[in-house]
Write an enzyme that holds these catalytic residues in place. Structure first.
Site, short mmCIF file in Angstrom:
data_model
loop_
_atom_site.label_atom_id
_atom_site.label_comp_id
_atom_site.label_asym_id
_atom_site.label_seq_id
_atom_site.Cartn_x
_atom_site.Cartn_y
_atom_site.Cartn_z
N HIS A 169 0.81 -1.05 -0.10
CA HIS A 169 0.08 -0.16 -0.07
C HIS A 169 0.80 1.23 0.04
O HIS A 169 0.27 2.35 0.27
CB HIS A 169 -0.92 -0.13 1.28
CG HIS A 169 -2.13 0.98 1.21
ND1 HIS A 169 -2.12 2.00 2.15
CD2 HIS A 169 -3.19 1.22 0.31
CE1 HIS A 169 -2.98 2.69 1.69
NE2 HIS A 169 -3.98 2.14 0.88
N LYS A 171 3.31 4.40 -1.14
CA LYS A 171 3.16 5.14 -2.29
C LYS A 171 4.27 5.97 -2.30
O LYS A 171 4.60 7.13 -1.84
CB LYS A 171 1.92 6.16 -1.96
CG LYS A 171 0.60 5.45 -2.20
CD LYS A 171 -0.06 5.39 -0.95
CE LYS A 171 -1.49 5.26 -0.77
NZ LYS A 171 -1.81 4.15 -1.35
N ASP A 176 16.57 9.75 -9.01
CA ASP A 176 17.94 10.05 -8.86
C ASP A 176 18.46 9.97 -7.53
O ASP A 176 19.61 10.57 -7.15
CB ASP A 176 18.24 11.49 -9.33
CG ASP A 176 18.30 11.42 -11.03
OD1 ASP A 176 18.31 10.60 -11.54
OD2 ASP A 176 18.03 12.55 -11.41
N HIS A 345 -9.30 11.15 0.94
CA HIS A 345 -8.47 9.88 1.07
C HIS A 345 -7.00 10.08 1.68
O HIS A 345 -6.17 9.35 1.63
CB HIS A 345 -8.10 9.48 -0.44
CG HIS A 345 -7.49 8.28 -0.67
ND1 HIS A 345 -6.23 7.96 -0.73
CD2 HIS A 345 -8.09 7.11 -0.78
CE1 HIS A 345 -5.96 6.52 -0.97
NE2 HIS A 345 -7.02 6.11 -0.93
N LYS A 347 -4.06 10.82 4.69
CA LYS A 347 -3.75 10.30 5.89
C LYS A 347 -2.71 11.14 6.87
O LYS A 347 -1.64 11.40 6.33
CB LYS A 347 -2.88 8.96 5.52
CG LYS A 347 -3.50 7.90 4.63
CD LYS A 347 -3.35 7.86 3.37
CE LYS A 347 -3.85 6.89 2.55
NZ LYS A 347 -5.37 6.51 2.46
N ASP A 352 -0.26 17.81 19.48
CA ASP A 352 0.22 18.99 20.14
C ASP A 352 1.00 20.22 19.38
O ASP A 352 1.94 20.69 19.99
CB ASP A 352 1.20 18.29 21.28
CG ASP A 352 0.45 17.63 22.25
OD1 ASP A 352 -0.89 17.61 22.17
OD2 ASP A 352 0.91 16.98 23.02
#
Length: 427
Positions: A169, A171, A176, A345, A347, A352
């Protein structure tokens, strides 16, 4: 004698099938051992130097200084930034994603990666088999013909059936060895506006500095597992100068025993929260112990806010199962909001205004123990505040889900959630 031989062969076949099925159930459906189940208790906050020291040791990955990070919001800007980096690459490109499909999104990346390989760049692409099942076969062949080393992660094979449910999952895009991208966005047409102008709401990040080497190492971990090869050298791991001032840490999680790091990381960070926890997640279906940690934080006076998708969620069964578990949190004062305009979608996690975590991980048990995931932790006040503000801006387009609404929800939604919980168990 022939009849007896046929009988023996049939028995062997049945036993073999039973063993294969049992193996699949054992490794894909049952909870893993050594899962943190006791509440985490600390007597210091995320701003305390002890928090950073402990996090570095617990996660077994270094916290490195000298980094810079830039926000890319929503698909068009995210893809434009990534495609520009691919076009500018001179030596190597490493690319790993879950979803990869669509004429516009995947088509543009297939062309860009192919062109890079044709001009002599070493291009490695790791696409999850399930997430790329809808990809145009011609686009995949185009990349292979151009010289892209392309692997479909966990493509079905008889000798790895027990690991088929273990998806990547992550991404990741690294060009380079100097510029990295990670965040919530896959490469698929859902992230681009449709005829009505609707697209997934998401956030992605461009990183520079020494932390990119750790992102590259995360990719190489799965590339080695998938291919049996390990690309090395300056093209992939160049000397990286400071690009900014941010301390960052790459944290990887995987289904393999001892690699369930992100759930442990989040439980530790939640336990150290003193003022506020701000969360944005596409799927919110963790185990009861994790929900208990959020409830405990609210009980001790921490403001806990969680932003999740509303009716536009692409997996409604997950939403109903999640809602069924919300009562104790809502009673404790945890604030839960549902994003309305489109599928949310992203995350994001900020605690704090001191510590933030971004990357591929959802707050669900698939991310915690079945998927390969990568997150980046940022130990910086300004960035943590920016992540909080990013979620707060989306709260303007969200509706709060309060205890009264939970108690009044219709029976068919309760039943749908119960069925999903029963079928899915603790997955």
């Amino acid at each position: 004698m022939k009849r007896r031989n046929r009988y023996v062969i049939a028995v062997i076949a049945v036993v073999t099938v039973a063993l294969v099925i049992g193996n699949i159930v054992l490794f894909n459906a049952l909870p893993k051992p050594k899962r943190l189940q006791q509440p985490v208790e600390v007597d210091y906050g995320v701003s305390d130097p002890q928090f950073q020291r402990t996090m570095g040791v617990l996660m077994q990955t270094p916290i490195v200084d000298g980094n810079r990070i830039a926000l890319l919001e929503d698909g068009e800007a995210i893809y434009a930034g990534m495609l520009e980096a691919i076009d500018d690459a001179e030596h190597s490109i490493t690319f790993e994603t879950y979803e990869f499909w669509g004429e516009e999104a995947a088509g543009a990346f297939a062309s860009a990666l192919s062109e890079a390989a044709e001009r002599g760049v070493a291009v490695h692409a790791l696409l999850d088999f399930i997430g790329s099942a809808a990809a145009d076969p011609d686009k995949l062949e185009q990349m292979k013909d151009a010289g892209v080393e392309l692997i479909r992660w966990r493509e079905p094979s008889w000798y790895e059936l027990a690991r088929f449910n273990h998806r990547t999952h992550r991404k990741l895009l690294i060009t380079d060895g100097t510029t990295g991208f990670t965040g919530g966005a896959n490469v698929a047409d859902n992230w681009l506006p449709d005829d009505d102008g609707e697209a997934y709401r998401d956030n992605h990040f461009r990183l520079e500095g020494p932390v990119v080497g750790n992102l590259q190492a995360a990719f190489m971990e799965n590339w080695l597992d998938a291919s049996g090869t390990l690309p090395l050298g300056e093209a992939y791991f160049p000397e990286l100068d400071d690009a900014g001032e941010l301390p960052m840490q790459v944290v990887n999680s995987a289904p393999r025993e001892g690699y369930h790091r992100i759930r442990k990381m989040l439980l530790y960070a939640i336990a150290a929260a003193e003022e506020q926890i701000t969360i944005g997640t596409a799927y919110f279906y963790p185990d009861p112990d994790f929900l208990g940690a959020l409830t405990d934080a609210s009980d001790r006076g921490v403001t806990v806010r969680i932003l999740v998708p509303g009716d536009s969620i692409d997996k409604g069964f997950v939403r109903h199962a999640s809602v069924n578990r919300w009562e104790p949190m809502l009673e404790a004062g945890v604030e839960i909001y549902e994003y309305q305009p489109s599928m949310y979608h992203s995350k994001l996690l900020s605690i704090d205004d001191q510590w933030a975590s971004i990357g591929s991980t959802n707050l669900d048990n698939r991310s915690f123990r079945i998927n390969d995931e990568t997150n980046v932790n940022v130990y910086d006040t300004a960035f943590a505040r920016d992540i909080r503000h990013l979620v707060e801006e989306d709260l303007d387009d969200a509706e709060r889900y309060d205890l009264e609404r939970w108690q009044d929800r219709p029976w068919h939604k309760r039943l749908a959630g119960w069925l999903t919980m029963t079928i899915g168990g603790h997955l």
